[in-house]
Motif scaffolding. Structure first.
Motif, PDB file in Angstrom:
ATOM      1  N   MET A   2       0.855  -1.182   0.000  1.00 10.72           N
ATOM      2  CA  MET A   2       0.000   0.000   0.000  1.00 10.72           C
ATOM      3  C   MET A   2       0.890   1.231   0.000  1.00 10.72           C
ATOM      4  N   GLY A   3       0.750   2.042  -1.074  1.00  5.89           N
ATOM      5  CA  GLY A   3       1.661   3.161  -1.247  1.00  5.89           C
ATOM      6  C   GLY A   3       2.945   2.695  -1.897  1.00  5.89           C
ATOM      7  N   CYS A   4       2.814   2.059  -3.078  1.00  5.38           N
ATOM      8  CA  CYS A   4       3.939   1.382  -3.718  1.00  5.38           C
ATOM      9  C   CYS A   4       4.766   2.359  -4.550  1.00  5.38           C
ATOM     10  N   GLY A   5       5.521   3.207  -3.842  1.00  5.67           N
ATOM     11  CA  GLY A   5       6.454   4.105  -4.498  1.00  5.67           C
ATOM     12  C   GLY A   5       7.814   3.456  -4.624  1.00  5.67           C
ATOM     13  N   ASP A   6       8.858   4.244  -4.441  1.00  3.68           N
ATOM     14  CA  ASP A   6      10.219   3.741  -4.622  1.00  3.68           C
ATOM     15  C   ASP A   6      10.522   2.565  -3.692  1.00  3.68           C
ATOM     16  N   ILE A   7      10.238   2.710  -2.405  1.00  2.00           N
ATOM     17  CA  ILE A   7      10.543   1.627  -1.463  1.00  2.00           C
ATOM     18  C   ILE A   7       9.664   0.421  -1.751  1.00  2.00           C
ATOM     19  N   GLY A   8       8.410   0.637  -2.075  1.00  2.00           N
ATOM     20  CA  GLY A   8       7.539  -0.477  -2.420  1.00  2.00           C
ATOM     21  C   GLY A   8       8.050  -1.264  -3.613  1.00  2.00           C
ATOM     22  N   ARG A   9       8.539  -0.560  -4.621  1.00  2.00           N
ATOM     23  CA  ARG A   9       9.074  -1.258  -5.799  1.00  2.00           C
ATOM     24  C   ARG A   9      10.348  -2.020  -5.452  1.00  2.00           C
ATOM     25  N   ARG A  10      11.166  -1.479  -4.565  1.00  2.00           N
ATOM     26  CA  ARG A  10      12.384  -2.187  -4.150  1.00  2.00           C
ATOM     27  C   ARG A  10      12.021  -3.456  -3.370  1.00  2.00           C
ATOM     28  N   VAL A  11      11.025  -3.364  -2.493  1.00  2.43           N
ATOM     29  CA  VAL A  11      10.573  -4.557  -1.778  1.00  2.43           C
ATOM     30  C   VAL A  11       9.965  -5.551  -2.760  1.00  2.43           C
ATOM     31  N   GLY A  12       9.160  -5.038  -3.690  1.00  3.09           N
ATOM     32  CA  GLY A  12       8.559  -5.909  -4.688  1.00  3.09           C
ATOM     33  C   GLY A  12       9.599  -6.658  -5.501  1.00  3.09           C
ATOM     34  N   ARG A  13      10.704  -5.997  -5.805  1.00  6.72           N
ATOM     35  CA  ARG A  13      11.767  -6.653  -6.581  1.00  6.72           C
ATOM     36  C   ARG A  13      12.385  -7.810  -5.796  1.00  6.72           C
ATOM     37  N   LEU A  14      12.497  -7.654  -4.494  1.00  2.03           N
ATOM     38  CA  LEU A  14      13.032  -8.749  -3.671  1.00  2.03           C
ATOM     39  C   LEU A  14      12.138  -9.979  -3.769  1.00  2.03           C
ATOM     40  N   TYR A  15      10.823  -9.760  -3.781  1.00  2.00           N
ATOM     41  CA  TYR A  15       9.900 -10.887  -3.935  1.00  2.00           C
ATOM     42  C   TYR A  15       9.949 -11.446  -5.351  1.00  2.00           C
ATOM     43  N   GLN A  16      10.034 -10.567  -6.338  1.00  2.00           N
ATOM     44  CA  GLN A  16      10.140 -11.034  -7.726  1.00  2.00           C
ATOM     45  C   GLN A  16      11.359 -11.933  -7.903  1.00  2.00           C
ATOM     46  N   ASN A  17      12.456 -11.578  -7.262  1.00  2.00           N
ATOM     47  CA  ASN A  17      13.677 -12.387  -7.372  1.00  2.00           C
ATOM     48  C   ASN A  17      13.489 -13.788  -6.818  1.00  2.00           C
ATOM     49  N   GLU A  18      12.487 -13.942  -5.941  1.00  2.00           N
ATOM     50  CA  GLU A  18      12.195 -15.255  -5.367  1.00  2.00           C
ATOM     51  C   GLU A  18      11.025 -15.937  -6.074  1.00  2.00           C
ATOM     52  N   GLY A  19      10.500 -15.301  -7.113  1.00  2.00           N
ATOM     53  CA  GLY A  19       9.365 -15.864  -7.823  1.00  2.00           C
ATOM     54  C   GLY A  19       8.052 -15.738  -7.087  1.00  2.00           C
ATOM     55  N   VAL A  20       7.966 -14.791  -6.179  1.00  2.00           N
ATOM     56  CA  VAL A  20       6.757 -14.582  -5.377  1.00  2.00           C
ATOM     57  C   VAL A  20       6.012 -13.365  -5.903  1.00  2.00           C
ATOM     58  N   LYS A  21       4.702 -13.489  -6.034  1.00  2.00           N
ATOM     59  CA  LYS A  21       3.885 -12.397  -6.568  1.00  2.00           C
ATOM     60  C   LYS A  21       3.706 -11.305  -5.518  1.00  2.00           C
ATOM     61  N   ALA A  22       3.910 -10.082  -5.932  1.00  2.00           N
ATOM     62  CA  ALA A  22       3.656  -8.925  -5.082  1.00  2.00           C
ATOM     63  C   ALA A  22       2.720  -7.974  -5.814  1.00  2.00           C
ATOM     64  N   ILE A  23       1.789  -7.391  -5.078  1.00  2.00           N
ATOM     65  CA  ILE A  23       0.818  -6.463  -5.658  1.00  2.00           C
ATOM     66  C   ILE A  23       1.079  -5.076  -5.081  1.00  2.00           C
ATOM     67  N   GLY A  24       1.192  -4.088  -5.942  1.00  2.00           N
ATOM     68  CA  GLY A  24       1.406  -2.717  -5.507  1.00  2.00           C
ATOM     69  C   GLY A  24       0.146  -1.888  -5.668  1.00  2.00           C
ATOM     70  N   TRP A  25      -0.192  -1.124  -4.625  1.00  2.00           N
ATOM     71  CA  TRP A  25      -1.375  -0.265  -4.647  1.00  2.00           C
ATOM     72  C   TRP A  25      -0.916   1.188  -4.692  1.00  2.00           C
ATOM     73  N   VAL A  26      -1.374   1.939  -5.693  1.00  3.80           N
ATOM     74  CA  VAL A  26      -0.965   3.331  -5.864  1.00  3.80           C
ATOM     75  C   VAL A  26      -2.175   4.166  -6.266  1.00  3.80           C
ATOM     76  N   ARG A  27      -2.020   5.467  -6.232  1.00  9.95           N
ATOM     77  CA  ARG A  27      -3.084   6.336  -6.735  1.00  9.95           C
ATOM     78  C   ARG A  27      -2.619   7.223  -7.892  1.00  9.95           C
ATOM     79  N   GLY A  28      -1.298   7.267  -8.130  1.00  8.60           N
ATOM     80  CA  GLY A  28      -0.778   8.124  -9.189  1.00  8.60           C
ATOM     81  C   GLY A  28      -0.417   7.350 -10.444  1.00  8.60           C
TER      82      GLY A  28
END
Length: 285
Positions: free
Chosen positions: A1-27
């Motif tokens: 929730m609030g997937c800005g720069d830090i959210g995308r960096r966390v998401g990339r860590l999950y992507q590297n493990e093959g785990v799905k991550a969902i980012g919620w944004v308004r912009g």
């Protein structure tokens, strides 16, 4: 929730493990950047009551990176979100701020320091902490709170401010400030989700504070820019913004021992110089 720069960096860590991550944004820009990275993105405005369907959050692990609204002393966004989802999330990792400690007159402090937020933005963050704690007590959900200082990385530095030649406070008057590299913060967030005891609170800092003037001088040296001019506090009160002055009125040095020992974190960038590649071979010891 609030997937800005830090959210995308966390998401990339999950992507590297093959785990799905969902980012919620308004912009639109954040939406575009998340999609380009390959994250499953959702767009909505929490201020307008727009949420995930509750069933989509059942037993979910939620990172709350969304800042509070810019006015008031309560975080209405997280209040509205938690009211809407009830007991659906399993665990929430909340990014708060070290600003909740208020002015500590430059003392070394740890997580046992009482909260005494002075600025409205810090009061909103303290309210967010209280809100998730109340939610956890009511629904039996798990929470972890990360108190985060200034976040930096080579691609998120105050270069425009330095290029404009805006002044900083004289070195002898400058307050102590704390920081964390964005990549280290992403690792801390993921580790907190996976391994932190429920209800834990951590100072997510690199443990190597410096003065705000030192920070701007180091960044200027790194970027090959002139160091900013220095002014007295009296001069600063006439020339600096109210927002910057509020930061200059608080000073604290924050320990990260609990983060390193309890979560077993080994920082990639344990100091500003290391984070900017200005030191070779430095580690978190």
């Amino acid at each position: 929730m609030g997937c800005g720069d830090i959210g995308r960096r966390v998401g990339r860590l999950y992507q590297n493990e093959g785990v799905k991550a969902i980012g919620w944004v308004r912009g639109e820009e954040s939406l575009r950047l998340g999609l380009e990275q390959g994250l499953a993105m959702r767009k909505g405005d929490v201020d307008q009551g727009s949420f995930f369907p509750i069933f989509a959050l059942d037993e979910a692990l939620v990172y709350w990176f969304m800042p509070p609204q810019p006015t008031g002393e309560t975080d209405d966004r997280i209040r509205r979100f938690l009211k809407g989802v009830d007991a659906a999330p399993q665990r929430v990792v909340l990014i708060s701020t070290t600003g909740v400690y208020g002015d500590c007159e430059g003392r070394w402090i740890d997580e046992s320091e009482p909260l005494k937020p002075a600025a409205a933005r810090a009061k909103r963050r303290a309210d967010a902490e209280n809100t998730v704690q109340e939610w956890a007590a009511r629904f039996g959900g798990e929470i972890v709170i990360l108190r985060v200082p200034g976040i930096y990385a080579p691609d998120r530095l105050p270069l425009e401010r330095l290029q404009r030649g805006e002044p900083v406070l004289r070195a002898e008057e400058a307050p102590w400030t704390n920081r964390i590299h964005a990549d280290d913060l992403a690792l801390i967030c993921k580790r907190a989700m996976e391994a932190a005891p429920a209800g834990a609170v951590y100072n997510a800092t690199d443990g190597h504070p410096s003065t705000m003037t030192d920070y701007f001088n180091t960044v200027a040296d790194y970027a090959g820019l002139p160091r900013p001019p220095q002014v007295s506090m009296e001069e600063a009160q006439m020339s600096m913004s109210a927002g910057m002055l509020s930061y200059l009125q608080e000073s604290r040095r924050i320990r990260n021992d609990k983060l390193l020992t309890e979560l077993g974190i080994r920082l990639q960038y344990p100091s500003l110089a290391a984070g900017l590649g200005m030191l070779e071979g430095q580690d978190s010891d």
